[in-house]
Design a protein around this motif. Sequence first.
Motif, PDB file in Angstrom:
ATOM      1  N   GLN A  51      62.285 -11.962  -5.506  1.00 48.16           N
ATOM      2  CA  GLN A  51      61.881 -11.780  -4.102  1.00 48.16           C
ATOM      3  C   GLN A  51      60.434 -12.182  -3.880  1.00 48.16           C
ATOM      4  OE1 GLN A  51      59.849  -8.576  -2.834  1.00 48.16           O
ATOM      5  NE2 GLN A  51      59.423 -10.215  -1.395  1.00 48.16           N
ATOM      6  N   LYS A  52      59.547 -11.804  -4.795  1.00 51.55           N
ATOM      7  CA  LYS A  52      58.135 -12.144  -4.620  1.00 51.55           C
ATOM      8  C   LYS A  52      57.901 -13.644  -4.765  1.00 51.55           C
ATOM      9  CE  LYS A  52      56.103  -7.634  -5.554  1.00 51.55           C
ATOM     10  NZ  LYS A  52      55.549  -7.500  -4.199  1.00 51.55           N
ATOM     11  N   ALA A  53      58.673 -14.296  -5.626  1.00 52.00           N
ATOM     12  CA  ALA A  53      58.558 -15.752  -5.743  1.00 52.00           C
ATOM     13  C   ALA A  53      59.026 -16.424  -4.449  1.00 52.00           C
ATOM     14  CB  ALA A  53      59.375 -16.246  -6.930  1.00 52.00           C
ATOM     15  N   LEU A  54      60.111 -15.933  -3.875  1.00 55.17           N
ATOM     16  CA  LEU A  54      60.612 -16.492  -2.616  1.00 55.17           C
ATOM     17  C   LEU A  54      59.644 -16.207  -1.467  1.00 55.17           C
ATOM     18  CD1 LEU A  54      64.406 -15.574  -2.917  1.00 55.17           C
ATOM     19  CD2 LEU A  54      63.370 -17.857  -3.102  1.00 55.17           C
ATOM     20  N   PHE A  55      59.045 -15.014  -1.485  1.00 58.14           N
ATOM     21  CA  PHE A  55      58.021 -14.712  -0.490  1.00 58.14           C
ATOM     22  C   PHE A  55      56.876 -15.718  -0.593  1.00 58.14           C
ATOM     23  CE2 PHE A  55      53.711 -12.916  -0.377  1.00 58.14           C
ATOM     24  CZ  PHE A  55      53.553 -12.757   0.996  1.00 58.14           C
ATOM     25  N   GLY A  56      56.466 -16.043  -1.825  1.00 55.58           N
ATOM     26  CA  GLY A  56      55.397 -17.002  -2.021  1.00 55.58           C
ATOM     27  C   GLY A  56      55.738 -18.368  -1.459  1.00 55.58           C
ATOM     28  N   LEU A  57      56.984 -18.795  -1.663  1.00 54.33           N
ATOM     29  CA  LEU A  57      57.415 -20.083  -1.116  1.00 54.33           C
ATOM     30  C   LEU A  57      57.338 -20.070   0.409  1.00 54.33           C
ATOM     31  CD1 LEU A  57      60.469 -20.836  -3.427  1.00 54.33           C
ATOM     32  CD2 LEU A  57      58.314 -22.116  -3.346  1.00 54.33           C
ATOM     33  N   TYR A  58      57.750 -18.960   1.004  1.00 52.80           N
ATOM     34  CA  TYR A  58      57.686 -18.852   2.460  1.00 52.80           C
ATOM     35  C   TYR A  58      56.242 -18.821   2.939  1.00 52.80           C
ATOM     36  CZ  TYR A  58      58.274 -16.861   7.157  1.00 52.80           C
ATOM     37  OH  TYR A  58      58.213 -16.639   8.502  1.00 52.80           O
ATOM     38  N   ALA A  59      55.432 -17.950   2.334  1.00 56.73           N
ATOM     39  CA  ALA A  59      54.034 -17.819   2.753  1.00 56.73           C
ATOM     40  C   ALA A  59      53.285 -19.135   2.568  1.00 56.73           C
ATOM     41  CB  ALA A  59      53.352 -16.696   1.969  1.00 56.73           C
ATOM     42  N   GLY A  60      53.516 -19.794   1.441  1.00 54.18           N
ATOM     43  CA  GLY A  60      52.844 -21.068   1.194  1.00 54.18           C
ATOM     44  C   GLY A  60      53.225 -22.125   2.206  1.00 54.18           C
ATOM     45  N   SER A  61      54.499 -22.146   2.597  1.00 57.21           N
ATOM     46  CA  SER A  61      54.950 -23.144   3.571  1.00 57.21           C
ATOM     47  C   SER A  61      54.325 -22.920   4.937  1.00 57.21           C
ATOM     48  CB  SER A  61      56.478 -23.106   3.688  1.00 57.21           C
ATOM     49  OG  SER A  61      56.920 -21.953   4.414  1.00 57.21           O
ATOM     50  N   VAL A  62      53.979 -21.669   5.247  1.00 55.19           N
ATOM     51  CA  VAL A  62      53.344 -21.357   6.531  1.00 55.19           C
ATOM     52  C   VAL A  62      51.854 -21.693   6.498  1.00 55.19           C
ATOM     53  CG1 VAL A  62      52.699 -19.469   8.096  1.00 55.19           C
ATOM     54  CG2 VAL A  62      55.021 -19.583   7.164  1.00 55.19           C
ATOM     55  N   VAL A  63      51.215 -21.434   5.357  1.00 58.39           N
ATOM     56  CA  VAL A  63      49.755 -21.563   5.263  1.00 58.39           C
ATOM     57  C   VAL A  63      49.310 -22.998   4.998  1.00 58.39           C
ATOM     58  CG1 VAL A  63      47.736 -20.904   3.897  1.00 58.39           C
ATOM     59  CG2 VAL A  63      49.435 -19.171   4.558  1.00 58.39           C
ATOM     60  N   ALA A  64      49.993 -23.702   4.090  1.00 64.28           N
ATOM     61  CA  ALA A  64      49.502 -25.007   3.631  1.00 64.28           C
ATOM     62  C   ALA A  64      49.279 -26.022   4.753  1.00 64.28           C
ATOM     63  CB  ALA A  64      50.458 -25.573   2.586  1.00 64.28           C
ATOM     64  N   PRO A  65      50.202 -26.158   5.725  1.00 67.06           N
ATOM     65  CA  PRO A  65      49.994 -27.178   6.755  1.00 67.06           C
ATOM     66  C   PRO A  65      48.805 -26.921   7.671  1.00 67.06           C
ATOM     67  CG  PRO A  65      52.315 -26.545   6.629  1.00 67.06           C
ATOM     68  CD  PRO A  65      51.537 -25.544   5.825  1.00 67.06           C
ATOM     69  N   ASN A  66      48.237 -25.737   7.627  1.00 68.74           N
ATOM     70  CA  ASN A  66      47.169 -25.407   8.574  1.00 68.74           C
ATOM     71  C   ASN A  66      45.905 -26.226   8.368  1.00 68.74           C
ATOM     72  OD1 ASN A  66      48.900 -23.460   9.547  1.00 68.74           O
ATOM     73  ND2 ASN A  66      47.988 -21.792   8.361  1.00 68.74           N
ATOM     74  N   HIS A  67      45.523 -26.478   7.092  1.00 69.30           N
ATOM     75  CA  HIS A  67      44.235 -27.130   6.835  1.00 69.30           C
ATOM     76  C   HIS A  67      44.263 -28.182   5.733  1.00 69.30           C
ATOM     77  CE1 HIS A  67      42.135 -24.190   9.387  1.00 69.30           C
ATOM     78  NE2 HIS A  67      42.949 -23.304   8.855  1.00 69.30           N
ATOM     79  N   LYS A  68      45.218 -28.117   4.818  1.00 62.58           N
ATOM     80  CA  LYS A  68      45.225 -29.062   3.711  1.00 62.58           C
ATOM     81  C   LYS A  68      45.385 -30.493   4.228  1.00 62.58           C
ATOM     82  CE  LYS A  68      46.671 -26.423  -0.335  1.00 62.58           C
ATOM     83  NZ  LYS A  68      47.709 -26.235  -1.360  1.00 62.58           N
ATOM     84  N   GLY A  69      44.549 -31.373   3.706  1.00 57.64           N
ATOM     85  CA  GLY A  69      44.601 -32.763   4.131  1.00 57.64           C
ATOM     86  C   GLY A  69      43.796 -33.052   5.374  1.00 57.64           C
ATOM     87  N   MET A  70      43.198 -32.028   5.973  1.00 56.13           N
ATOM     88  CA  MET A  70      42.320 -32.222   7.122  1.00 56.13           C
ATOM     89  C   MET A  70      40.893 -32.481   6.628  1.00 56.13           C
ATOM     90  SD  MET A  70      44.396 -32.184   9.549  1.00 56.13           S
ATOM     91  CE  MET A  70      43.273 -32.244  10.954  1.00 56.13           C
ATOM     92  N   PRO A  71      40.003 -32.975   7.499  1.00 57.52           N
ATOM     93  CA  PRO A  71      38.636 -33.322   7.053  1.00 57.52           C
ATOM     94  C   PRO A  71      37.929 -32.170   6.358  1.00 57.52           C
ATOM     95  CG  PRO A  71      39.033 -34.190   9.247  1.00 57.52           C
ATOM     96  CD  PRO A  71      40.219 -33.334   8.920  1.00 57.52           C
ATOM     97  N   LEU A  72      37.206 -32.505   5.288  1.00 55.24           N
ATOM     98  CA  LEU A  72      36.366 -31.548   4.593  1.00 55.24           C
ATOM     99  C   LEU A  72      34.934 -31.682   5.101  1.00 55.24           C
ATOM    100  CD1 LEU A  72      37.696 -32.066   0.956  1.00 55.24           C
ATOM    101  CD2 LEU A  72      38.278 -30.201   2.516  1.00 55.24           C
ATOM    102  N   LEU A  73      34.247 -30.554   5.194  1.00 54.44           N
ATOM    103  CA  LEU A  73      32.875 -30.541   5.690  1.00 54.44           C
ATOM    104  C   LEU A  73      31.919 -30.207   4.550  1.00 54.44           C
ATOM    105  CD1 LEU A  73      33.481 -28.486   8.968  1.00 54.44           C
ATOM    106  CD2 LEU A  73      33.603 -30.976   8.662  1.00 54.44           C
ATOM    107  N   ASP A  74      30.714 -30.721   4.628  1.00 56.48           N
ATOM    108  CA  ASP A  74      29.718 -30.384   3.615  1.00 56.48           C
ATOM    109  C   ASP A  74      28.705 -29.399   4.192  1.00 56.48           C
ATOM    110  OD1 ASP A  74      27.918 -31.829   5.188  1.00 56.48           O
ATOM    111  OD2 ASP A  74      28.170 -33.655   4.008  1.00 56.48           O
ATOM    112  N   ALA A  75      27.723 -29.048   3.391  1.00 51.49           N
ATOM    113  CA  ALA A  75      26.752 -28.026   3.794  1.00 51.49           C
ATOM    114  C   ALA A  75      25.921 -28.454   4.987  1.00 51.49           C
ATOM    115  CB  ALA A  75      25.835 -27.697   2.614  1.00 51.49           C
ATOM    116  N   ALA A  76      25.827 -29.769   5.218  1.00 53.55           N
ATOM    117  CA  ALA A  76      24.993 -30.265   6.321  1.00 53.55           C
ATOM    118  C   ALA A  76      25.752 -30.351   7.639  1.00 53.55           C
ATOM    119  CB  ALA A  76      24.430 -31.635   5.950  1.00 53.55           C
ATOM    120  N   ASP A  77      26.967 -29.875   7.667  1.00 62.05           N
ATOM    121  CA  ASP A  77      27.779 -29.939   8.894  1.00 62.05           C
ATOM    122  C   ASP A  77      27.051 -29.307  10.078  1.00 62.05           C
ATOM    123  OD1 ASP A  77      29.779 -29.241  10.925  1.00 62.05           O
ATOM    124  OD2 ASP A  77      29.935 -27.332   9.847  1.00 62.05           O
TER     125      ASP A  77
END
Length: 342
Positions: free
Chosen positions: A221-247
């Motif tokens: 169950q916890k592994a399946l929860f992880g698959l669900y949670a990861g699928s919800v979270v990953a598309p939010n920011h991964k692959g989007m522009p990265l910012l540096d300290a001077a942003d």
Amino acid sequence: MPEYVTTSADYLELRGRVRRAGLLEPAPAFYARTTVVTLGLLGGGFAGIVLADGPAARLALCVPLAFAYGRAGLLVHDLGHRQVFRSQRATTVAGLLLGNLIMGWSWSWWVADHNGHHRHPNRIGRDPSLARTFTAFTERDAVRSRGFVRLMMRHQAVLEVPLYSFVALLFLIESITTLVRGRARLVAVEATLMLAHYPGYLALVMTRLSVGQAVLIMVVQKALFGLYAGSVVAPNHKGMPLLDAADELGFVARQVVTARNVVGSPLVDLWYGGLNSQIEHHLFPTMARNRLPAARPIVRAFCAERGIPYAQTGVLGSYREILGFLARTSAPLRVHPARERP
């Protein structure tokens, strides 16, 4: 500097438009319904596993139970943003009960980690979400890796989705680290509730199952929860522009350009629980989750006026972007797998 640098006045203007639309008001009825439904799903999931005949049926019922835990996780998320209660005391009590006791991770760790992400989304060296052991977000991180971590990063695009199954374990490790280092205000309370989660979980399913079967149910169950949670979270920011300290983009531009919305059918909205309106969530983290879709056209129009890139795509499109980004970032490891640190 990009043309879409924004100021505090821009945010006040956008916030005013959203407030006039009535989208910043509390949503007690929504959260009352959500809480009842979530607890009902959890109770029904455990009851189904206990009453089911045969190991195959019980394992199959881990799927809806994992979904129920995913919905509980969304509620913990909303509590952390003060969307549910405006009272700090009520928020803390509910967060401890739902986060530590029911979910099995530290409420204090979650709030600190997630708020750090909101303050510095996709900023290298500042966003906790970029500090992942087996994921390289820059080519420099990939090339500097060694040993088993290097091997994992070399194939990180292929391993991206399978690694979601370890989300619950990652949360547990991070939680234990936070409590052991005394970074929580109520260390004893949090530790007690977290420790009660695991025997409590097993006790719920051991009325008809052996200890071994109960442990297997919990792990699956916890592994399946992880698959669900990861699928919800990953598309939010991964692959989007990265910012540096001077942003110096300013709050609005920083929150918009580092996030991605996922659009599609009502089923997509149900699966993501509203957090597929990630841009709006980052701009207005205290906005009730059910109101985020209504804020989309307001925010998108504002971004068009200011020339700020507003990213949205479908589910498959988001994963093409994510996996493509991970493959490009780890490419030096596949071309020169034995290259040493310069």
